[in-house]
Design a protein around this motif. Structure first.
Motif, PDB file in Angstrom:
ATOM      1  N   CYS A   1      -7.921   9.912  -5.869  1.00  0.00           N
ATOM      2  CA  CYS A   1      -8.222   8.752  -6.706  1.00  0.00           C
ATOM      3  C   CYS A   1      -6.919   8.326  -7.388  1.00  0.00           C
ATOM      4  O   CYS A   1      -6.240   9.138  -8.005  1.00  0.00           O
ATOM      5  CB  CYS A   1      -9.291   9.124  -7.723  1.00  0.00           C
ATOM      6  SG  CYS A   1      -9.959   7.731  -8.612  1.00  0.00           S
ATOM      7  N   LEU A   2      -6.562   7.062  -7.261  1.00  0.00           N
ATOM      8  CA  LEU A   2      -5.312   6.531  -7.793  1.00  0.00           C
ATOM      9  C   LEU A   2      -5.633   5.691  -9.024  1.00  0.00           C
ATOM     10  O   LEU A   2      -6.303   4.674  -8.933  1.00  0.00           O
ATOM     11  CB  LEU A   2      -4.609   5.676  -6.740  1.00  0.00           C
ATOM     12  CG  LEU A   2      -3.275   5.075  -7.115  1.00  0.00           C
ATOM     13  CD1 LEU A   2      -2.241   6.158  -7.363  1.00  0.00           C
ATOM     14  CD2 LEU A   2      -2.801   4.139  -6.030  1.00  0.00           C
ATOM     15  N   ARG A   3      -5.172   6.151 -10.175  1.00  0.00           N
ATOM     16  CA  ARG A   3      -5.458   5.441 -11.430  1.00  0.00           C
ATOM     17  C   ARG A   3      -4.172   4.967 -12.065  1.00  0.00           C
ATOM     18  O   ARG A   3      -3.151   5.626 -11.987  1.00  0.00           O
ATOM     19  CB  ARG A   3      -6.193   6.361 -12.392  1.00  0.00           C
ATOM     20  CG  ARG A   3      -7.478   6.848 -11.761  1.00  0.00           C
ATOM     21  CD  ARG A   3      -8.369   7.460 -12.732  1.00  0.00           C
ATOM     22  NE  ARG A   3      -9.550   7.968 -12.028  1.00  0.00           N
ATOM     23  CZ  ARG A   3     -10.614   8.377 -12.636  1.00  0.00           C
ATOM     24  NH1 ARG A   3     -10.663   8.376 -13.940  1.00  0.00           N
ATOM     25  NH2 ARG A   3     -11.632   8.812 -11.953  1.00  0.00           N
ATOM     26  N   ARG A   4      -4.238   3.808 -12.689  1.00  0.00           N
ATOM     27  CA  ARG A   4      -3.088   3.268 -13.405  1.00  0.00           C
ATOM     28  C   ARG A   4      -3.248   3.610 -14.877  1.00  0.00           C
ATOM     29  O   ARG A   4      -4.248   3.282 -15.497  1.00  0.00           O
ATOM     30  CB  ARG A   4      -2.998   1.762 -13.220  1.00  0.00           C
ATOM     31  CG  ARG A   4      -1.764   1.174 -13.880  1.00  0.00           C
ATOM     32  CD  ARG A   4      -1.490  -0.221 -13.434  1.00  0.00           C
ATOM     33  NE  ARG A   4      -1.217  -0.358 -12.024  1.00  0.00           N
ATOM     34  CZ  ARG A   4      -0.026  -0.111 -11.449  1.00  0.00           C
ATOM     35  NH1 ARG A   4       0.966   0.337 -12.184  1.00  0.00           N
ATOM     36  NH2 ARG A   4       0.146  -0.285 -10.165  1.00  0.00           N
ATOM     37  N   THR A   5      -2.266   4.315 -15.428  1.00  0.00           N
ATOM     38  CA  THR A   5      -2.282   4.702 -16.840  1.00  0.00           C
ATOM     39  C   THR A   5      -1.133   4.001 -17.552  1.00  0.00           C
ATOM     40  O   THR A   5      -0.375   3.248 -16.938  1.00  0.00           O
ATOM     41  CB  THR A   5      -2.133   6.232 -16.982  1.00  0.00           C
ATOM     42  OG1 THR A   5      -0.858   6.622 -16.463  1.00  0.00           O
ATOM     43  CG2 THR A   5      -3.231   6.973 -16.243  1.00  0.00           C
ATOM     44  N   ALA A   6      -0.992   4.282 -18.825  1.00  0.00           N
ATOM     45  CA  ALA A   6       0.102   3.691 -19.599  1.00  0.00           C
ATOM     46  C   ALA A   6       1.457   4.184 -19.102  1.00  0.00           C
ATOM     47  O   ALA A   6       2.459   3.482 -19.205  1.00  0.00           O
ATOM     48  CB  ALA A   6      -0.066   4.017 -21.077  1.00  0.00           C
ATOM     49  N   VAL A   7       1.492   5.398 -18.545  1.00  0.00           N
ATOM     50  CA  VAL A   7       2.736   5.980 -18.051  1.00  0.00           C
ATOM     51  C   VAL A   7       3.080   5.447 -16.663  1.00  0.00           C
ATOM     52  O   VAL A   7       4.237   5.317 -16.303  1.00  0.00           O
ATOM     53  CB  VAL A   7       2.626   7.523 -18.019  1.00  0.00           C
ATOM     54  CG1 VAL A   7       3.878   8.146 -17.482  1.00  0.00           C
ATOM     55  CG2 VAL A   7       2.306   8.053 -19.389  1.00  0.00           C
ATOM     56  N   GLY A   8       2.078   5.146 -15.859  1.00  0.00           N
ATOM     57  CA  GLY A   8       2.294   4.690 -14.480  1.00  0.00           C
ATOM     58  C   GLY A   8       1.107   5.087 -13.629  1.00  0.00           C
ATOM     59  O   GLY A   8      -0.033   5.155 -14.108  1.00  0.00           O
ATOM     60  N   LEU A   9       1.348   5.380 -12.368  1.00  0.00           N
ATOM     61  CA  LEU A   9       0.292   5.791 -11.452  1.00  0.00           C
ATOM     62  C   LEU A   9      -0.013   7.269 -11.634  1.00  0.00           C
ATOM     63  O   LEU A   9       0.886   8.078 -11.881  1.00  0.00           O
ATOM     64  CB  LEU A   9       0.704   5.518 -10.010  1.00  0.00           C
ATOM     65  CG  LEU A   9       0.930   4.055  -9.654  1.00  0.00           C
ATOM     66  CD1 LEU A   9       1.457   3.946  -8.235  1.00  0.00           C
ATOM     67  CD2 LEU A   9      -0.348   3.269  -9.811  1.00  0.00           C
ATOM     68  N   ASP A  10      -1.282   7.634 -11.476  1.00  0.00           N
ATOM     69  CA  ASP A  10      -1.704   9.011 -11.649  1.00  0.00           C
ATOM     70  C   ASP A  10      -2.698   9.354 -10.551  1.00  0.00           C
ATOM     71  O   ASP A  10      -3.685   8.642 -10.359  1.00  0.00           O
ATOM     72  CB  ASP A  10      -2.349   9.194 -13.025  1.00  0.00           C
ATOM     73  CG  ASP A  10      -2.625  10.653 -13.354  1.00  0.00           C
ATOM     74  OD1 ASP A  10      -1.821  11.510 -12.940  1.00  0.00           O
ATOM     75  OD2 ASP A  10      -3.633  10.924 -14.009  1.00  0.00           O
ATOM     76  N   LEU A  11      -2.436  10.425  -9.793  1.00  0.00           N
ATOM     77  CA  LEU A  11      -3.351  10.903  -8.755  1.00  0.00           C
ATOM     78  C   LEU A  11      -4.325  11.899  -9.373  1.00  0.00           C
ATOM     79  O   LEU A  11      -3.915  12.760 -10.149  1.00  0.00           O
ATOM     80  CB  LEU A  11      -2.580  11.580  -7.622  1.00  0.00           C
ATOM     81  CG  LEU A  11      -1.652  10.697  -6.811  1.00  0.00           C
ATOM     82  CD1 LEU A  11      -0.858  11.546  -5.839  1.00  0.00           C
ATOM     83  CD2 LEU A  11      -2.430   9.641  -6.074  1.00  0.00           C
ATOM     84  N   ARG A  12      -5.593  11.779  -9.003  1.00  0.00           N
ATOM     85  CA  ARG A  12      -6.613  12.704  -9.500  1.00  0.00           C
ATOM     86  C   ARG A  12      -7.499  13.129  -8.345  1.00  0.00           C
ATOM     87  O   ARG A  12      -7.604  12.441  -7.328  1.00  0.00           O
ATOM     88  CB  ARG A  12      -7.453  12.040 -10.584  1.00  0.00           C
ATOM     89  CG  ARG A  12      -6.595  11.641 -11.767  1.00  0.00           C
ATOM     90  CD  ARG A  12      -7.395  11.275 -12.947  1.00  0.00           C
ATOM     91  NE  ARG A  12      -6.489  10.805 -14.012  1.00  0.00           N
ATOM     92  CZ  ARG A  12      -6.906  10.244 -15.100  1.00  0.00           C
ATOM     93  NH1 ARG A  12      -8.181  10.060 -15.325  1.00  0.00           N
ATOM     94  NH2 ARG A  12      -6.036   9.849 -16.009  1.00  0.00           N
ATOM     95  N   TRP A  13      -8.166  14.280  -8.519  1.00  0.00           N
ATOM     96  CA  TRP A  13      -9.103  14.750  -7.505  1.00  0.00           C
ATOM     97  C   TRP A  13     -10.154  13.677  -7.268  1.00  0.00           C
ATOM     98  O   TRP A  13     -10.693  13.105  -8.203  1.00  0.00           O
ATOM     99  CB  TRP A  13      -9.788  16.035  -7.959  1.00  0.00           C
ATOM    100  CG  TRP A  13      -8.881  17.210  -7.970  1.00  0.00           C
ATOM    101  CD1 TRP A  13      -8.190  17.686  -9.049  1.00  0.00           C
ATOM    102  CD2 TRP A  13      -8.554  18.051  -6.875  1.00  0.00           C
ATOM    103  NE1 TRP A  13      -7.455  18.776  -8.685  1.00  0.00           N
ATOM    104  CE2 TRP A  13      -7.659  19.029  -7.355  1.00  0.00           C
ATOM    105  CE3 TRP A  13      -8.923  18.082  -5.549  1.00  0.00           C
ATOM    106  CZ2 TRP A  13      -7.138  20.019  -6.537  1.00  0.00           C
ATOM    107  CZ3 TRP A  13      -8.404  19.070  -4.739  1.00  0.00           C
ATOM    108  CH2 TRP A  13      -7.518  20.027  -5.228  1.00  0.00           C
ATOM    109  N   ALA A  14     -10.492  13.428  -6.032  1.00  0.00           N
ATOM    110  CA  ALA A  14     -11.489  12.411  -5.689  1.00  0.00           C
ATOM    111  C   ALA A  14     -12.864  13.059  -5.640  1.00  0.00           C
ATOM    112  O   ALA A  14     -13.462  13.216  -4.587  1.00  0.00           O
ATOM    113  CB  ALA A  14     -11.147  11.750  -4.361  1.00  0.00           C
ATOM    114  N   ASP A  15     -13.378  13.425  -6.800  1.00  0.00           N
ATOM    115  CA  ASP A  15     -14.722  14.003  -6.859  1.00  0.00           C
ATOM    116  C   ASP A  15     -15.762  12.922  -7.115  1.00  0.00           C
ATOM    117  O   ASP A  15     -16.925  13.211  -7.336  1.00  0.00           O
ATOM    118  CB  ASP A  15     -14.803  15.097  -7.918  1.00  0.00           C
ATOM    119  CG  ASP A  15     -14.371  14.613  -9.289  1.00  0.00           C
ATOM    120  OD1 ASP A  15     -13.954  13.452  -9.397  1.00  0.00           O
ATOM    121  OD2 ASP A  15     -14.439  15.407 -10.235  1.00  0.00           O
ATOM    122  N   CYS A  16     -15.335  11.664  -7.058  1.00  0.00           N
ATOM    123  CA  CYS A  16     -16.256  10.553  -7.315  1.00  0.00           C
ATOM    124  C   CYS A  16     -17.177  10.298  -6.124  1.00  0.00           C
ATOM    125  O   CYS A  16     -18.100   9.504  -6.230  1.00  0.00           O
ATOM    126  CB  CYS A  16     -15.479   9.295  -7.669  1.00  0.00           C
ATOM    127  SG  CYS A  16     -14.147   8.937  -6.532  1.00  0.00           S
TER     128      CYS A  16
END
Length: 118
Positions: free
Chosen positions: A59-74
């Motif tokens: 899962c690719l999320r945009r945060t205040a710091v930049g791009l963040d990869l997370r486990w795709a448990d969705c």
């Protein structure tokens, strides 16, 4: 008292040896995984279809710091994930040949055989 582990700082764009731009990040706190994923975002359904036993989607999320990869448990939830996903990178560059182990040779003794050195 222990301090929680520091965040990885998000995904960074780097070049793979095959020439493609990829995202690299250490994902997770307790069980950290060094992830190299393709930089092209896609829908969660397409990424899920491209999954293989040793190739995960993230899962690719945009945060205040930049791009963040997370486990795709969705995929387990009944609702669709609103974030784009990326798939783990498959490098197409030829394999780098392994370096041969250095040869170990015995050094000759500085004294004639049978004589003891002090």
């Amino acid at each position: 008292m222990t301090r929680p582990p520091a965040r990885s700082g998000g995904a960074r764009r780097v070049r793979c040896r095959c020439g493609q731009t990829v995202l690299r990040q250490v994902v997770g706190h307790r069980l950290a995984v060094d992830v190299t994923a393709d930089a092209e975002p896609m829908s969660p359904a397409v990424a899920y279809a491209l999954r293989e036993p040793n190739r995960l989607d993230w899962c690719l999320r945009r945060t205040a710091v930049g791009l963040d990869l997370r486990w795709a448990d969705c995929h387990r939830s009944s609702r669709d994930c609103p974030h784009p996903h990326v798939i783990q990178h498959k490098c197409t560059a030829p394999a780098v040949p392994a370096r041969p182990a250095p040869r170990r040779t015995r050094k000759p003794q500085p004294v004639p055989p049978g004589q003891l050195t002090l």
